[in-house]
Design a protein around this motif. Structure first.
Motif, PDB file in Angstrom:
ATOM      1  N   TYR A   1     -18.464 -46.086  -2.704  1.00  0.00           N
ATOM      2  CA  TYR A   1     -18.590 -45.723  -1.504  1.00  0.00           C
ATOM      3  C   TYR A   1     -19.567 -46.017  -0.690  1.00  0.00           C
ATOM      4  O   TYR A   1     -18.798 -46.570   0.962  1.00  0.00           O
ATOM      5  N   PHE A   2     -20.320 -46.469  -0.561  1.00  0.00           N
ATOM      6  CA  PHE A   2     -20.963 -47.295   0.217  1.00  0.00           C
ATOM      7  C   PHE A   2     -20.307 -48.674   0.525  1.00  0.00           C
ATOM      8  O   PHE A   2     -19.900 -49.522   1.874  1.00  0.00           O
ATOM      9  N   ILE A   3     -19.479 -49.399  -0.527  1.00  0.00           N
ATOM     10  CA  ILE A   3     -19.333 -50.661  -0.176  1.00  0.00           C
ATOM     11  C   ILE A   3     -17.882 -50.190   0.928  1.00  0.00           C
ATOM     12  O   ILE A   3     -16.721 -51.253   1.182  1.00  0.00           O
ATOM     13  N   ARG A   4     -16.917 -49.253   0.628  1.00  0.00           N
ATOM     14  CA  ARG A   4     -15.944 -48.574   1.225  1.00  0.00           C
ATOM     15  C   ARG A   4     -16.035 -48.678   2.943  1.00  0.00           C
ATOM     16  O   ARG A   4     -15.335 -48.897   3.779  1.00  0.00           O
ATOM     17  N   ARG A   5     -17.110 -48.098   2.499  1.00  0.00           N
ATOM     18  CA  ARG A   5     -17.192 -48.165   4.556  1.00  0.00           C
ATOM     19  C   ARG A   5     -17.982 -48.830   4.946  1.00  0.00           C
ATOM     20  O   ARG A   5     -17.536 -49.319   5.998  1.00  0.00           O
ATOM     21  N   ARG A   6     -18.050 -49.973   4.225  1.00  0.00           N
ATOM     22  CA  ARG A   6     -18.653 -51.236   5.002  1.00  0.00           C
ATOM     23  C   ARG A   6     -17.341 -52.022   5.353  1.00  0.00           C
ATOM     24  O   ARG A   6     -17.169 -53.498   6.041  1.00  0.00           O
ATOM     25  N   GLN A   7     -16.320 -52.161   4.343  1.00  0.00           N
ATOM     26  CA  GLN A   7     -15.740 -52.138   4.494  1.00  0.00           C
ATOM     27  C   GLN A   7     -14.230 -52.079   5.438  1.00  0.00           C
ATOM     28  O   GLN A   7     -13.786 -52.378   5.909  1.00  0.00           O
ATOM     29  N   GLU A   8     -14.725 -50.416   5.140  1.00  0.00           N
ATOM     30  CA  GLU A   8     -13.632 -50.182   7.076  1.00  0.00           C
ATOM     31  C   GLU A   8     -14.655 -50.395   8.336  1.00  0.00           C
ATOM     32  O   GLU A   8     -13.764 -50.405   8.983  1.00  0.00           O
ATOM     33  N   LYS A   9     -15.925 -50.610   8.531  1.00  0.00           N
ATOM     34  CA  LYS A   9     -16.728 -51.058   9.282  1.00  0.00           C
ATOM     35  C   LYS A   9     -16.321 -52.365   9.730  1.00  0.00           C
ATOM     36  O   LYS A   9     -15.977 -52.867  10.773  1.00  0.00           O
ATOM     37  N   LYS A  10     -15.984 -53.451   8.573  1.00  0.00           N
ATOM     38  CA  LYS A  10     -15.281 -54.260   8.541  1.00  0.00           C
ATOM     39  C   LYS A  10     -14.489 -54.969   8.941  1.00  0.00           C
ATOM     40  O   LYS A  10     -13.719 -56.211   8.047  1.00  0.00           O
ATOM     41  N   GLY A  11     -13.185 -53.897   8.947  1.00  0.00           N
ATOM     42  CA  GLY A  11     -11.728 -54.391   9.068  1.00  0.00           C
ATOM     43  C   GLY A  11     -11.119 -54.518   7.446  1.00  0.00           C
ATOM     44  O   GLY A  11     -10.267 -55.708   8.136  1.00  0.00           O
ATOM     45  N   GLY A  12     -11.658 -54.311   6.644  1.00  0.00           N
ATOM     46  CA  GLY A  12     -11.246 -54.757   5.410  1.00  0.00           C
ATOM     47  C   GLY A  12     -11.787 -55.433   4.695  1.00  0.00           C
ATOM     48  O   GLY A  12     -11.420 -55.808   3.617  1.00  0.00           O
ATOM     49  N   GLN A  13     -12.721 -56.410   5.395  1.00  0.00           N
ATOM     50  CA  GLN A  13     -13.862 -57.957   4.495  1.00  0.00           C
ATOM     51  C   GLN A  13     -13.975 -57.083   3.497  1.00  0.00           C
ATOM     52  O   GLN A  13     -14.801 -56.862   3.525  1.00  0.00           O
TER      53      GLN A  13
END
Length: 353
Positions: free
Chosen positions: A184-196
């Motif tokens: 969950y935290f990884i997906r949230r982080r990727q959403e904030k960074k444009g999928g990076q």
């Protein structure tokens, strides 16, 4: 699947265990003393205040646990990673047999825990009895305790069932929640960074530590009654009395008699005695402290493991890339192109998303 070798995983787990044991060991000592049957007698004054001896010798027995947790942690993570992916590969993609991810994580962590407990139990017995020694004794407290097991070293494994009974539900609860929170935290982080993708060592360690801390504290609180029973059984394992026989001679080492009287009582019997004598509060003695130190310990433990594992993985990939470039100069790119962080690499064993 991770490109780490079993040796990488073993070293990362051993490094994590060594680091965490040194940092949180004093809290574990306090927890053991709080859960001891003789806590009121040994660490409480007549006026109800806490005796200072509760906070003395907080590192007693640390030597034995550090030496054993290094191989036991390595064995745990090696088994866990192998089963985690082995179970996925065993079930065909279109098979009618379906095993959800939380079940896979629970089975993998539970099996790994059984292997780890077999290695850890003797050190755990020595550690908990050493933690109950009066502070100020000369020499190694672990060796002082070990002398009482020379005639019957098999008693060092007497707490295996109790240790496994505590750790199995703990890991079965912790790891599915941990993996879910991490995803969950990884997906949230990727959403904030444009999928990076998450490639930084410290970022991955931070996400892992946060997820493990939350999952570990909840699992620790729930399994506290089993931990109290385990503590009493392990403290009783060092008792010189190995049965119901009565000895008219007084015991000079009273610390050896802490815990339950009679070292062969079942966990259920011990739990009933605690419930009868101390009530539900007795079964949850030290729950808050255990939840706090487990949150800190689990976060550091799995965070250090993830950071160490990813460091070794990155070093291995860089070495492989350098060797490939030395063999084939045509693969060298000149000019502006994608950075290494944008290349497609194998997924980490701890990042399935």
């Amino acid at each position: 699947m991770s490109s780490n070798t079993n040796l990488d995983i073993w070293f990362a787990g051993a490094f994590a265990a060594f680091s965490v044991d040194l940092l949180v060991y004093p809290l574990d000592t306090l927890k053991t003393r709080l859960q001891s049957q003789d806590y009121e007698k040994l660490y409480r004054n007549s006026n109800g205040t806490i005796n200072r001896s509760l906070f003395r010798g907080l590192y007693q027995g640390v030597g034995s646990i550090i030496l054993i947790t290094i191989p036991s942690s390595g064995a745990f993570f090696t088994t866990y990673e192998a089963l985690k992916y082995g179970l996925k590969d065993w079930i065909p993609p279109n098979s009618s047999l379906y095993l959800p991810q939380p079940a896979i994580h629970a089975v993998a962590s539970g099996t790994a825990e059984l292997v780890s407990c077999a290695i850890l139990t003797p050190a755990e017995v020595l550690k908990q009895n050493a933690q109950m020694l009066s502070a100020g004794k000369r020499g190694s407290t672990s060796l002082h305790v070990f002398r009482h097991f020379k005639k019957q070293p098999s008693r060092l494994w007497r707490g295996y069932t109790a240790l496994a009974a505590r750790n199995l539900p703990f890991t079965a609860l912790q790891f599915p929640v941990f993996e879910s929170l991490k995803g969950y935290f990884i997906r949230r982080r990727q959403e904030k960074k444009g999928g990076q993708s998450v490639d930084g060592i410290f970022e991955r360690a931070r996400i892992t530590a946060l997820s493990a801390g939350i999952a570990g504290s909840g699992a620790a609180w729930i399994t506290t009654p089993i931990d109290v029973v385990k503590t009493r059984i392990m403290l009783a394992a060092a008792s010189l009395d190995d049965g119901p026989k009565q000895d008219s001679k007084p015991r000079s080492s009273s610390w050896l008699l802490h815990g339950v009287q009679g070292t062969r009582k079942s966990g259920l019997t011990v739990a009933r005695e605690i419930l009868k004598a101390e009530g539900v509060r007795g079964l949850f003695r030290g729950a808050l402290l255990r939840a706090c130190w487990t949150s800190l310990g689990s976060g550091l433990y799995l965070g250090c493991y993830e950071g160490g594992r990813f460091y070794l993985e990155s070093a291995r990939e860089e070495a492989s890339e350098d060797n490939s470039l030395q063999r084939d100069w045509s693969k060298i790119k000149v000019g502006v192109g994608n950075s290494r962080s944008q290349d497609v690499v194998k997924k980490s064993a701890w990042q399935d998303d």
